[in-house]
Design an enzyme around this catalytic site. Sequence first.
Site, PDB file in Angstrom:
ATOM      1  CB  SER A 189      -0.854   0.010   1.279  1.00  0.00           C
ATOM      2  OG  SER A 189      -1.459   1.271   1.473  1.00  0.00           O
TER       3      SER A 189
ATOM      4  CE1 TYR B 216      -3.632  -2.078   5.212  1.00  0.00           C
ATOM      5  CE2 TYR B 216      -2.942   0.162   4.656  1.00  0.00           C
ATOM      6  CZ  TYR B 216      -3.439  -1.075   4.264  1.00  0.00           C
ATOM      7  OH  TYR B 216      -3.733  -1.311   2.947  1.00  0.00           O
TER       8      TYR B 216
ATOM      9  CE  LYS C 293      -1.375  -3.845   3.258  1.00  0.00           C
ATOM     10  NZ  LYS C 293      -1.602  -5.035   2.424  1.00  0.00           N
TER      11      LYS C 293
END
Length: 257
Positions: free
Chosen positions: A150, A163, A167
């Site tokens: 991402s 997150y 990532k």
Amino acid sequence: MNPPIADFSLEGKVAIVTGGSRGIGRSISIALAQAGADVAIAARKPEALTEARLAVEATGRRAIEVPTNVRVNEDLRDLVSETQTRLGRVDVLVNNVGTTPVFGPIQDLEERAWDVIMNTNVKAAHLLSNAVREAMLEHGEGGSIINVSSVGGLRASDVIGGYSVSKAALIMLTQVQAKTWGQDGIRVNAIAPGLIQTDFARTLWEDDSTRGRAEVEAALRRIGQPDEMAGAVVYLASPAASFVTGQTLVLDGGRLI
Ligand SMILES: NC(=O)c1ccc[n+]([C@@H]2O[C@H](COP(=O)([O-])OP(=O)(O)OC[C@H]3O[C@@H](n4cnc5c(N)ncnc54)[C@H](OP(=O)(O)O)[C@@H]3O)[C@@H](O)[C@H]2O)c1
């Protein structure tokens, strides 16, 4: 006719796509099949799995549904062996499942949520790639692994910080796998999507100010659609990318630049 110099065909190849039943993974599954691959679709809920299998089969390729929770190592091993049994081999793996169960500053991220994020976004990709590597070594023709990271792995988020960390780890996992497995003919790359209109990101793109900021900051002045992620994955899976490994391709409409 001479064979194409840039060969995007996946004819005769077999791909596994985790999270292939909905969103970005569904688009990737169909696109890989359109390029010639048979596809094993792995996800948890049966209805969406069946719908995606039928969509892949409509391309004329074979597809199988493999109910899988990527947080369960036994499921990951079964996914690979079932793909080998029913589709014959494994040439392509797309580690597409990702999660971000909570929003808020990093200091509020509880241990349980941290573990869910890391186990889903990093550990599962590590374990499944290892199992797929064994399957690729069995046929000896190498293969291609694509990890779905991402832009959050490249730019820090103060809202989904765990997150972001996961990532970023997935991007480094991509590089480490590429460096270690290149000698076996296994290429490993990542894509880093920006804001894409799927269920996963619904709270972001339904919020007027978040969506507006994403649109204004992107060179293309819009957010992305799941189908727009598939071309890069087909490219990275195909012989056209035969000298590409360890890379992360940003697919964000020009927001990070
Ligand atoms: N959408 C975005 O804006 C965006 C941006 C950057 C990166 N990404 C990344 O793109 C990837 C796909 O996201 P998406 O937006 O396409 O999500 P999505 O539309 O919510 O689809 C998620 C898919 O993963 C499956 N899944 C979720 N948890 C799973 C688990 N534990 N085990 C097995 N399957 C699981 C889901 O099926 P079941 O629920 O039935 O299991 C579904 O098929 C993720 O890695 C995400 O981080 C998305």
